[in-house]
Design a protein around this motif. Structure first.
Motif, mmCIF file in Angstrom:
data_model
loop_
_atom_site.group_PDB
_atom_site.id
_atom_site.type_symbol
_atom_site.label_atom_id
_atom_site.label_comp_id
_atom_site.label_asym_id
_atom_site.label_seq_id
_atom_site.Cartn_x
_atom_site.Cartn_y
_atom_site.Cartn_z
ATOM 1 N N UNK A 8 -3.163 18.203 5.098
ATOM 2 C CA UNK A 8 -4.083 17.508 5.988
ATOM 3 C C UNK A 8 -4.765 16.323 5.341
ATOM 4 N N UNK A 9 -4.552 16.130 4.035
ATOM 5 C CA UNK A 9 -5.142 14.990 3.339
ATOM 6 C C UNK A 9 -4.132 13.845 3.274
ATOM 7 N N UNK A 45 -10.962 7.219 -8.299
ATOM 8 C CA UNK A 45 -12.047 8.018 -7.749
ATOM 9 C C UNK A 45 -12.326 9.245 -8.615
ATOM 10 N N UNK A 46 -11.692 9.354 -9.761
ATOM 11 C CA UNK A 46 -11.864 10.508 -10.639
ATOM 12 C C UNK A 46 -10.832 11.566 -10.319
ATOM 13 N N UNK A 47 -11.202 12.822 -10.502
ATOM 14 C CA UNK A 47 -10.305 13.935 -10.215
ATOM 15 C C UNK A 47 -10.717 14.590 -8.900
ATOM 16 N N UNK A 48 -9.777 14.692 -7.972
ATOM 17 C CA UNK A 48 -10.022 15.300 -6.671
ATOM 18 C C UNK A 48 -8.890 16.258 -6.358
ATOM 19 N N UNK A 49 -9.182 17.271 -5.570
ATOM 20 C CA UNK A 49 -8.147 18.180 -5.089
ATOM 21 C C UNK A 49 -7.662 17.673 -3.739
ATOM 22 N N UNK A 50 -6.339 17.624 -3.564
ATOM 23 C CA UNK A 50 -5.770 17.277 -2.258
ATOM 24 C C UNK A 50 -5.015 18.489 -1.744
ATOM 25 N N UNK A 51 -5.040 18.650 -0.419
ATOM 26 C CA UNK A 51 -4.425 19.822 0.215
ATOM 27 C C UNK A 51 -3.820 19.387 1.546
ATOM 28 N N UNK A 53 0.842 -1.173 0.000
ATOM 29 C CA UNK A 53 0.000 0.000 0.000
ATOM 30 C C UNK A 53 0.882 1.229 0.000
ATOM 31 N N UNK A 54 0.321 2.290 -0.498
ATOM 32 C CA UNK A 54 1.023 3.561 -0.519
ATOM 33 C C UNK A 54 0.162 4.598 0.189
ATOM 34 N N UNK A 55 0.801 5.349 1.083
ATOM 35 C CA UNK A 55 0.142 6.453 1.781
ATOM 36 C C UNK A 55 0.875 7.725 1.388
ATOM 37 N N UNK A 56 0.148 8.694 0.866
ATOM 38 C CA UNK A 56 0.736 9.973 0.478
ATOM 39 C C UNK A 56 0.135 11.035 1.393
ATOM 40 N N UNK A 57 0.974 11.630 2.221
ATOM 41 C CA UNK A 57 0.520 12.647 3.169
ATOM 42 C C UNK A 57 0.882 14.007 2.608
ATOM 43 N N UNK A 58 -0.122 14.846 2.379
ATOM 44 C CA UNK A 58 0.110 16.176 1.821
ATOM 45 C C UNK A 58 0.517 17.111 2.952
ATOM 46 N N UNK A 78 -9.158 9.059 -0.350
ATOM 47 C CA UNK A 78 -8.557 10.257 0.231
ATOM 48 C C UNK A 78 -9.163 10.443 1.612
ATOM 49 N N UNK A 79 -8.307 10.468 2.623
ATOM 50 C CA UNK A 79 -8.752 10.725 3.991
ATOM 51 C C UNK A 79 -8.490 12.193 4.286
ATOM 52 N N UNK A 80 -9.510 12.924 4.674
ATOM 53 C CA UNK A 80 -9.376 14.348 4.988
ATOM 54 C C UNK A 80 -9.204 14.483 6.503
ATOM 55 N N UNK A 81 -7.957 14.340 6.972
ATOM 56 C CA UNK A 81 -7.681 14.422 8.405
ATOM 57 C C UNK A 81 -7.766 15.847 8.929
ATOM 58 N N UNK A 82 -7.451 16.805 8.086
ATOM 59 C CA UNK A 82 -7.361 18.196 8.512
ATOM 60 C C UNK A 82 -5.931 18.503 8.933
#
Length: 131
Positions: A25-26, A17-23, A1-6, A88-92
């Motif tokens: 906290x994601x 999941x299509x096109x999503x914006x990551x920022x 698995x790969x986890x990418x923390x922004x 995409x997990x939105x942790x904040x």
């Protein structure tokens, strides 16, 4: 698995999941063999962790030992809880900020070529790179 923390900046992420914006906290979770691409809006800084699926299932089993009888139960639980291969997990920013000291330590260990061992069981646990 790969986890990418922004950590900083933002990007358009393209995957199943299509096109999503990551920022900031994601956290992007990608299963094995899942294709994913991105286009930074201006810049982006991420930390990427590659984790062995078997290791993660063992950790899940022991985390919930009172509820999961064996590793097969852990696998069934994971398949039920994480049905999508790309999420995409939105942790904040506040919650993700609590992860940063550990992420920084894993980055430092991977740059030294040190095995992180108990953190994720891999040789190169995380590194900072453009997405």
């Amino acid at each position: 698995m790969k986890f990418i923390i922004v950590r900083d900046g933002s990007a358009f992420l393209f995957s199943e999941f299509g096109q999503q914006v990551v920022k900031p906290g994601d956290v992007v979770m990608l299963g094995a063999n899942v294709l994913c691409g991105s286009e930074p809006e201006s810049h982006i800084t991420v930390t990427t962790i590659y984790a062995d699926t078997d290791f993660l299932l063992d950790q899940l089993r022991w985390q919930y030992a009172a509820f999961l009888e064996d590793r097969l139960d852990a696998q069934g639980f994971a398949e039920t809880a994480y049905t999508e291969p790309a999420q995409i997990l939105h942790l904040g920013e506040d919650r993700a900020g609590m992860l940063m000291p550990w992420l920084d330590e894993m980055v430092a260990l991977s740059l030294d070529g040190t095995r992180c061992g108990t953190i994720c069981g891999c040789r190169r646990s995380g590194f900072r790179s453009p997405m």
